[in-house]
Design a protein around this motif. Structure first.
Motif, PDB file in Angstrom:
ATOM      1  N   THR A   1      -2.553  15.012   4.380  1.00 57.89           N
ATOM      2  CA  THR A   1      -2.392  13.385   5.962  1.00 57.89           C
ATOM      3  C   THR A   1      -3.649  13.681   6.870  1.00 57.89           C
ATOM      4  N   ILE A   2      -3.902  14.597   6.752  1.00 56.33           N
ATOM      5  CA  ILE A   2      -5.301  14.933   8.251  1.00 56.33           C
ATOM      6  C   ILE A   2      -6.673  13.950   8.242  1.00 56.33           C
ATOM      7  N   ILE A   3      -6.400  13.986   6.544  1.00 52.85           N
ATOM      8  CA  ILE A   3      -7.853  14.358   5.798  1.00 52.85           C
ATOM      9  C   ILE A   3      -8.041  12.698   4.884  1.00 52.85           C
ATOM     10  N   THR A   4      -6.650  12.145   4.778  1.00 55.74           N
ATOM     11  CA  THR A   4      -6.815  10.503   3.661  1.00 55.74           C
ATOM     12  C   THR A   4      -8.148   9.848   4.479  1.00 55.74           C
ATOM     13  N   PRO A   5      -7.893   9.779   5.225  1.00 60.44           N
ATOM     14  CA  PRO A   5      -8.884   8.736   5.871  1.00 60.44           C
ATOM     15  C   PRO A   5     -10.293   8.819   5.427  1.00 60.44           C
ATOM     16  N   ALA A   6     -10.740   9.950   5.220  1.00 60.62           N
ATOM     17  CA  ALA A   6     -12.201  10.724   4.645  1.00 60.62           C
ATOM     18  C   ALA A   6     -12.083   9.714   3.158  1.00 60.62           C
ATOM     19  N   PHE A   7     -10.975   9.333   2.756  1.00 68.93           N
ATOM     20  CA  PHE A   7     -11.180   9.085   1.275  1.00 68.93           C
ATOM     21  C   PHE A   7     -11.636   8.165   1.231  1.00 68.93           C
ATOM     22  N   SER A   8     -11.656   6.982   2.201  1.00 71.14           N
ATOM     23  CA  SER A   8     -11.922   5.806   1.775  1.00 71.14           C
ATOM     24  C   SER A   8     -13.008   5.373   3.402  1.00 71.14           C
ATOM     25  N   ASP A   9     -14.107   6.460   3.635  1.00 74.85           N
ATOM     26  CA  ASP A   9     -14.746   5.725   4.438  1.00 74.85           C
ATOM     27  C   ASP A   9     -16.153   6.239   3.613  1.00 74.85           C
ATOM     28  N   PRO A  10     -17.158   5.285   3.586  1.00 69.48           N
ATOM     29  CA  PRO A  10     -18.417   5.036   3.711  1.00 69.48           C
ATOM     30  C   PRO A  10     -19.120   6.939   3.233  1.00 69.48           C
ATOM     31  N   THR A  11     -19.520   7.028   4.304  1.00 70.94           N
ATOM     32  CA  THR A  11     -19.764   9.016   5.427  1.00 70.94           C
ATOM     33  C   THR A  11     -19.434   9.316   4.587  1.00 70.94           C
ATOM     34  N   THR A  12     -17.689   9.680   4.207  1.00 67.39           N
ATOM     35  CA  THR A  12     -17.024  11.190   3.535  1.00 67.39           C
ATOM     36  C   THR A  12     -16.106  11.134   2.769  1.00 67.39           C
ATOM     37  N   GLU A  13     -16.498   9.995   1.461  1.00 65.87           N
ATOM     38  CA  GLU A  13     -15.817   9.511   0.170  1.00 65.87           C
ATOM     39  C   GLU A  13     -16.707  10.331  -0.611  1.00 65.87           C
ATOM     40  N   LYS A  14     -17.788  10.322  -0.240  1.00 62.58           N
ATOM     41  CA  LYS A  14     -18.209  11.090  -1.554  1.00 62.58           C
ATOM     42  C   LYS A  14     -19.084  12.324  -1.422  1.00 62.58           C
ATOM     43  N   LEU A  15     -18.662  13.143  -0.581  1.00 59.84           N
ATOM     44  CA  LEU A  15     -18.854  14.338  -0.179  1.00 59.84           C
ATOM     45  C   LEU A  15     -17.659  15.692  -1.021  1.00 59.84           C
ATOM     46  N   ALA A  16     -18.428  16.459  -1.582  1.00 65.03           N
ATOM     47  CA  ALA A  16     -17.579  16.793  -2.416  1.00 65.03           C
ATOM     48  C   ALA A  16     -16.501  17.981  -1.428  1.00 65.03           C
ATOM     49  N   GLU A  17     -16.731  18.430   0.482  1.00 65.22           N
ATOM     50  CA  GLU A  17     -16.445  19.021   1.111  1.00 65.22           C
ATOM     51  C   GLU A  17     -14.895  17.996   1.295  1.00 65.22           C
ATOM     52  N   THR A  18     -14.881  16.877   0.896  1.00 67.24           N
ATOM     53  CA  THR A  18     -13.807  16.412   1.255  1.00 67.24           C
ATOM     54  C   THR A  18     -12.350  16.172   0.257  1.00 67.24           C
ATOM     55  N   TYR A  19     -13.034  16.717  -0.300  1.00 65.70           N
ATOM     56  CA  TYR A  19     -11.674  16.901  -1.907  1.00 65.70           C
ATOM     57  C   TYR A  19     -11.890  18.572  -2.085  1.00 65.70           C
ATOM     58  N   TYR A  20     -12.700  19.178  -1.661  1.00 62.62           N
ATOM     59  CA  TYR A  20     -12.649  20.630  -2.148  1.00 62.62           C
ATOM     60  C   TYR A  20     -11.385  21.228  -0.764  1.00 62.62           C
ATOM     61  N   ILE A  21     -11.291  20.682   0.521  1.00 58.97           N
ATOM     62  CA  ILE A  21     -10.987  21.378   1.910  1.00 58.97           C
ATOM     63  C   ILE A  21      -9.307  21.165   1.265  1.00 58.97           C
ATOM     64  N   PRO A  22      -8.802  19.928   0.327  1.00 56.13           N
ATOM     65  CA  PRO A  22      -6.957  19.605   0.429  1.00 56.13           C
ATOM     66  C   PRO A  22      -6.962  20.281  -0.751  1.00 56.13           C
ATOM     67  N   GLY A  23      -8.067  20.277  -1.684  1.00 55.58           N
ATOM     68  CA  GLY A  23      -7.982  21.771  -2.603  1.00 55.58           C
ATOM     69  C   GLY A  23      -7.401  23.181  -2.922  1.00 55.58           C
ATOM     70  N   LYS A  24      -8.470  23.594  -1.341  1.00 55.56           N
ATOM     71  CA  LYS A  24      -8.138  24.735  -0.962  1.00 55.56           C
ATOM     72  C   LYS A  24      -6.859  25.242   0.092  1.00 55.56           C
ATOM     73  N   ALA A  25      -6.763  23.976   0.177  1.00 47.23           N
ATOM     74  CA  ALA A  25      -5.309  24.186   0.539  1.00 47.23           C
ATOM     75  C   ALA A  25      -3.957  24.177   0.870  1.00 47.23           C
ATOM     76  N   GLY A  26      -4.034  23.326  -1.268  1.00 45.46           N
ATOM     77  CA  GLY A  26      -3.140  23.422  -1.968  1.00 45.46           C
ATOM     78  C   GLY A  26      -3.132  25.251  -2.598  1.00 45.46           C
ATOM     79  N   PHE A  27      -4.546  26.011  -2.619  1.00 42.48           N
ATOM     80  CA  PHE A  27      -3.977  27.073  -3.304  1.00 42.48           C
ATOM     81  C   PHE A  27      -3.707  28.199  -2.595  1.00 42.48           C
ATOM     82  N   ASN A  28      -3.936  27.900  -1.472  1.00 40.21           N
ATOM     83  CA  ASN A  28      -3.450  28.848  -0.106  1.00 40.21           C
ATOM     84  C   ASN A  28      -2.283  28.616   0.057  1.00 40.21           C
TER      85      ASN A  28
END
Length: 404
Positions: free
Chosen positions: A42-69
């Motif tokens: 929920t926190i990071i969702t706005p970054a998925f559609s912003d041109p400055t962050t939507e193509k950063l690996a970090e943007t998707y790594y963070i929720p991925g890691k949260a799921g595994f955690n």
């Protein structure tokens, strides 16, 4: 008109970029603080559609890691005997995997200098490999929660990991026997989710890996029938007949039923002739060939085959039913064609004996073949009516009630 400087525009754009990067940092903080997977998303969702962050690996790594955690945390509690929501637990693992898979290709994109410097790929692949069997366990949890689509997806992830060469050095090759069982389970999940094409595909993958249990072919036929994929029905039936035909006639019945539905009578006769040449003592081949001849309006040839089948196997349900029905039809045609004054005498001497003969075959068919009892009772009801046999009619009525 008020003038806006280029510098002001740049500041506005810069503020937007800073805001989205702030969102990423906030989500990272939540992830490191072991906040629930859904909260981090929920926190990071706005970054998925912003041109400055939507193509950063970090943007998707963070929720991925949260799921595994979250999965790891809940798994630890479960191992200590604490109650956990197994569906939430499985969803965190599966959801985390989805975000990791979005992060991986982005982590291999060149930077502004054209250089590729992966930051997260090694961590992601190691994390996924370490949880490989957990995806199968998560699928079971999904199944137990009746989330069959989730179970299908989670078993699919397990299979994808097992086949992905990126993990070759991280674990031993998965045996075909395990791959076949997982594929079979995946097919059952797709079936329960009523995704019949996916179930057919997974059953066939299980076959490719060597699964040859009888139920696979039975279930494959059922699923393909639901999907109205009659070519798949034929494929499962032929494969099942090759393995189990001598002990179970159901697969051969499905094959011939396919040819009947498609009116490919010559193909059916060719198949059965070949079967008879290989196994001339198989009564079912003759019974089924008789049915094909009946559909071709070649009643005399059909009767020969029914009688041959009954010579080989007096309890062959198909031959008993169709022999009885053929006798009844022949007698009925004679009855309808007779138009002379002494009809009652003619019927008593020529028709009724044939009706009684047909009753004998059909009553035995009812006894030995539970799968065709409803059809046998339909014909018996007509025969007992024509014979003015009240006891017979009452017996049919009672048996129909039991079937209902």
């Amino acid at each position: 008109m008020k003038k806006i400087s280029i510098l002001a525009l740049c500041l506005v754009a810069g503020l937007g970029a800073t805001a989205q990067k702030s969102v990423v940092k906030e989500a990272e903080k939540a992830m490191k603080g072991n906040k629930p997977f859904t909260e981090v998303v929920t926190i990071i969702t706005p970054a998925f559609s912003d041109p400055t962050t939507e193509k950063l690996a970090e943007t998707y790594y963070i929720p991925g890691k949260a799921g595994f955690n979250q999965y790891n945390d809940m798994l630890g509690k479960r191992s200590l005997g604490q109650d956990v929501d197994t569906k939430v637990m499985a969803e965190a693992l599966i959801g985390g995997y989805g975000y990791f898979m979005k992060a991986l290709p982005l982590d291999s994109l060149p930077n502004e200098k054209g250089k590729i410097s992966p930051k997260y790929s090694k961590k992601i692949l190691s994390e996924i490999a370490g949880h490989m069997t957990d995806f199968s366990n998560a699928a079971v949890d999904m199944w137990n929660n009746k989330d069959y689509k989730g179970a299908y997806h989670s078993w699919g992830i397990y299979l994808d990991i097992a086949k992905d060469p990126r993990y070759n050095k991280m674990f031993a090759a998965v045996p075909d026997s395990v791959m076949s069982n997982i594929s079979y389970n995946q097919a059952l999940a797709a079936w329960q989710a009523e995704d019949y094409p996916a179930a057919i595909k997974s059953f066939n993958v299980a076959r490719k890996y060597g699964y040859n249990g009888k139920q696979l072919f039975e279930y494959g036929i059922a699923v393909a029938s639901n999907a109205k994929d009659f070519d798949a029905v034929l494929d499962f039936a032929q494969a099942g007949n090759k393995l189990f035909g001598k002990e179970d006639p159901q697969f051969l019945n499905h094959i011939i039923n396919y040819y009947l539905q498609t009116e490919k009578y010559e193909d059916a006769l060719s198949y059965l002739d070949n079967g008879i040449s290989e196994d001339p003592s198989n009564a079912q081949y003759y019974a089924l060939r008789g049915i094909i001849y009946d559909n071709k309006k070649e009643a005399a040839k059909a009767r020969v085959d029914y009688e041959k089948a009954l010579q080989l196997d007096p309890n062959n349900g198909l031959a008993l039913f169709y022999e009885g029905r053929s006798i009844a039809s022949e007698a009925g045609a004679q009855q309808d064609a007779y138009d002379k004054a002494d009809y009652e005498k003619f019927k008593k001497e020529n028709i009724d004996p044939k009706f009684r003969e047909a009753v004998t075959f059909l009553e035995k068919a009812y006894e030995v073949d539970p799968t065709n009892r409803a059809e046998a009772l339909k014909v018996l009801e007509i025969l007992y009516y024509n014979l003015n046999d009240e006891n017979g009619l009452n017996s049919v009525k009672d048996r129909k009630a039991l079937l209902d």
